[in-house]
Design a protein around this motif. Structure first.
Motif, PDB file in Angstrom:
ATOM      1  N   LYS A  33      26.679  32.778  52.924  1.00 27.34           N
ATOM      2  CA  LYS A  33      26.309  34.008  52.212  1.00 27.34           C
ATOM      3  C   LYS A  33      24.815  34.035  51.921  1.00 27.34           C
ATOM      4  O   LYS A  33      24.168  35.081  52.018  1.00 27.34           O
ATOM      5  CB  LYS A  33      27.121  34.111  50.916  1.00 27.34           C
ATOM      6  CG  LYS A  33      28.610  34.285  51.148  1.00 27.34           C
ATOM      7  CD  LYS A  33      29.396  34.129  49.848  1.00 27.34           C
ATOM      8  CE  LYS A  33      30.889  34.113  50.123  1.00 27.34           C
ATOM      9  NZ  LYS A  33      31.683  33.807  48.911  1.00 27.34           N
TER      10      LYS A  33
ATOM     11  N   CYS B 180      27.343  44.517  46.719  1.00 27.54           N
ATOM     12  CA  CYS B 180      28.109  45.693  47.122  1.00 27.54           C
ATOM     13  C   CYS B 180      28.125  45.840  48.637  1.00 27.54           C
ATOM     14  O   CYS B 180      29.170  46.136  49.228  1.00 27.54           O
ATOM     15  CB  CYS B 180      27.531  46.943  46.455  1.00 27.54           C
ATOM     16  SG  CYS B 180      28.418  48.465  46.838  1.00 27.54           S
TER      17      CYS B 180
ATOM     18  N   GLU C 299      30.566  43.253  50.027  1.00 30.48           N
ATOM     19  CA  GLU C 299      31.970  43.611  49.774  1.00 30.48           C
ATOM     20  C   GLU C 299      32.423  44.745  50.685  1.00 30.48           C
ATOM     21  O   GLU C 299      33.545  44.721  51.218  1.00 30.48           O
ATOM     22  CB  GLU C 299      32.140  44.000  48.306  1.00 30.48           C
ATOM     23  CG  GLU C 299      31.960  42.836  47.341  1.00 30.48           C
ATOM     24  CD  GLU C 299      31.846  43.281  45.894  1.00 30.48           C
ATOM     25  OE1 GLU C 299      31.951  42.430  44.999  1.00 30.48           O
ATOM     26  OE2 GLU C 299      31.656  44.505  45.662  1.00 30.48           O
TER      27      GLU C 299
ATOM     28  N   ASP D 289      35.462  44.630  53.382  1.00 28.13           N
ATOM     29  CA  ASP D 289      36.579  45.577  53.319  1.00 28.13           C
ATOM     30  C   ASP D 289      36.738  46.328  54.644  1.00 28.13           C
ATOM     31  O   ASP D 289      37.857  46.596  55.090  1.00 28.13           O
ATOM     32  CB  ASP D 289      36.350  46.583  52.187  1.00 28.13           C
ATOM     33  CG  ASP D 289      36.434  45.930  50.810  1.00 28.13           C
ATOM     34  OD1 ASP D 289      36.920  44.785  50.731  1.00 28.13           O
ATOM     35  OD2 ASP D 289      36.007  46.559  49.832  1.00 28.13           O
TER      36      ASP D 289
ATOM     37  N   SER E 209      37.929  43.299  48.546  1.00 24.24           N
ATOM     38  CA  SER E 209      37.193  42.057  48.284  1.00 24.24           C
ATOM     39  C   SER E 209      36.275  42.275  47.087  1.00 24.24           C
ATOM     40  O   SER E 209      35.780  43.380  46.855  1.00 24.24           O
ATOM     41  CB  SER E 209      36.359  41.651  49.504  1.00 24.24           C
ATOM     42  OG  SER E 209      35.373  42.620  49.777  1.00 24.24           O
ATOM     43  N   MET E 210      36.023  41.194  46.322  1.00 32.75           N
ATOM     44  CA  MET E 210      35.172  41.314  45.154  1.00 32.75           C
ATOM     45  C   MET E 210      34.595  39.961  44.837  1.00 32.75           C
ATOM     46  O   MET E 210      35.296  38.950  44.846  1.00 32.75           O
ATOM     47  CB  MET E 210      35.962  41.837  43.952  1.00 32.75           C
ATOM     48  CG  MET E 210      35.122  42.064  42.696  1.00 32.75           C
ATOM     49  SD  MET E 210      36.100  42.762  41.331  1.00 32.75           S
ATOM     50  CE  MET E 210      37.154  41.355  40.940  1.00 32.75           C
ATOM     51  N   PHE E 211      33.278  39.922  44.562  1.00 34.01           N
ATOM     52  CA  PHE E 211      32.644  38.685  44.147  1.00 34.01           C
ATOM     53  C   PHE E 211      33.106  38.303  42.731  1.00 34.01           C
ATOM     54  O   PHE E 211      33.239  39.167  41.863  1.00 34.01           O
ATOM     55  CB  PHE E 211      31.119  38.828  44.143  1.00 34.01           C
ATOM     56  CG  PHE E 211      30.484  38.573  45.474  1.00 34.01           C
ATOM     57  CD1 PHE E 211      30.137  37.291  45.864  1.00 34.01           C
ATOM     58  CD2 PHE E 211      30.238  39.611  46.347  1.00 34.01           C
ATOM     59  CE1 PHE E 211      29.535  37.051  47.080  1.00 34.01           C
ATOM     60  CE2 PHE E 211      29.652  39.390  47.571  1.00 34.01           C
ATOM     61  CZ  PHE E 211      29.303  38.106  47.937  1.00 34.01           C
TER      62      PHE E 211
END
Length: 279
Positions: A25, A253, A256, A260, A275-277
């Motif tokens: 990441k 954002c 994510e 998605d 998906s979400m951090f």
């Protein structure tokens, strides 16, 4: 948490055979912020052998072909992308991937297809701090940066050899760290003058502060993290929240939304998968 989904372990722990998720990441976001595009090929999706392979920004381009967005890359000979039989390449080693096969973190761009490199667009502004560093180095290496001038009365130390011998002895006796705080002795009417910071040096330091502010604004930040002079907050908590809102949130954002769109099927999205951090 959908721990049985094929992408769960990739995003949480290990996206490929040589990186952990944090390195992956960080690399993609670094490519996106500095180079305008962070890309990763999605290989064998939906299978236990699925991987996300980063694509180097200097060897990859995103273009429109027949109304379809594709990513063209030329990996190195030792690149992991070359080991997958499902990846086809031409005789020159070039690989074409559909946009659905690539996670693409895109910075600002005019055409909406490919982001612009921050380093390329702002190279003149970013070059100013580099020139300042070179100037400071050259001034220290070649210029006159003494902290004190010793003035000899007329007729004393007229020979260059005598003057050189005297100043070398004076520096040896007073300029080392072991001699800090000791008194120096001048005889025969000699005078010593301590030099303060010049206006030029003061402007140099001020210009460096402006350079830091320029870079902060390029990155979309309110202030330099850890720089107490850039802004004031009542607590470190408020400063951290501001950094999250103004600096990190847009990139989180983007990440994510790519996950998605590329790693979830339309059916999964309709069923509420996302998906979400974990902040």
């Amino acid at each position: 948490k959908q721990q049985n989904h094929w992408a769960y372990d990739l995003l949480l722990t290990r996206p490929n055979g040589y990186q952990t998720a944090d390195v992956f990441k960080q690399q993609l976001c670094g490519h996106a912020i500095c180079w305008g595009n962070g890309r990763a090929a999605i290989v064998n999706p939906g299978t236990p052998n699925a991987e996300l392979i980063p694509l180097m920004p200097d060897k990859t381009a995103s273009v429109m072909v027949g109304g379809i967005k594709v990513h063209v890359t030329k990996p190195d000979k030792e690149d992991r992308l070359n080991i997958f039989e499902s990846i086809e390449e031409d005789r020159n080693g070039t690989i074409m991937l559909l946009d659905s096969e690539v996670i693409h973190l895109q910075g600002f761009g005019f055409d909406g297809v490919e982001g612009l490199s921050l380093v390329a667009q702002m190279k003149r502004t970013l070059g100013i701090p580099t020139e300042q560093e070179s100037h400071a180095y050259n001034q220290t290496k070649k210029g006159f940066v003494a902290k004190m001038i010793v003035e000899a009365p007329p007729g004393m130390l007229t020979k260059e050899s005598d003057a050189k011998e005297w100043i070398e002895g004076f520096n040896k006796a007073n300029s080392s760290a072991d001699n800090a705080g000791r008194a120096a002795l001048l005889r025969n009417g000699m005078k010593a003058t301590a030099l303060s910071m010049s206006n030029t040096d003061s402007q140099f330091l001020e210009q460096r502060r402006f350079s830091r502010q320029d870079i902060v604004l390029m990155l979309g930040l309110d202030g330099m993290p850890g720089d107490g002079d850039s802004h004031s907050y009542n607590s470190k908590v408020m400063e951290s929240l501001n950094y999250l809102d103004t600096g990190l949130a847009p990139w989180l954002c983007k990440f994510e939304m790519q996950v998605d769109d590329k790693l979830l099927t339309p059916s999964e999205r309709r069923r509420g998968f996302f998906s979400m951090f974990d902040l």
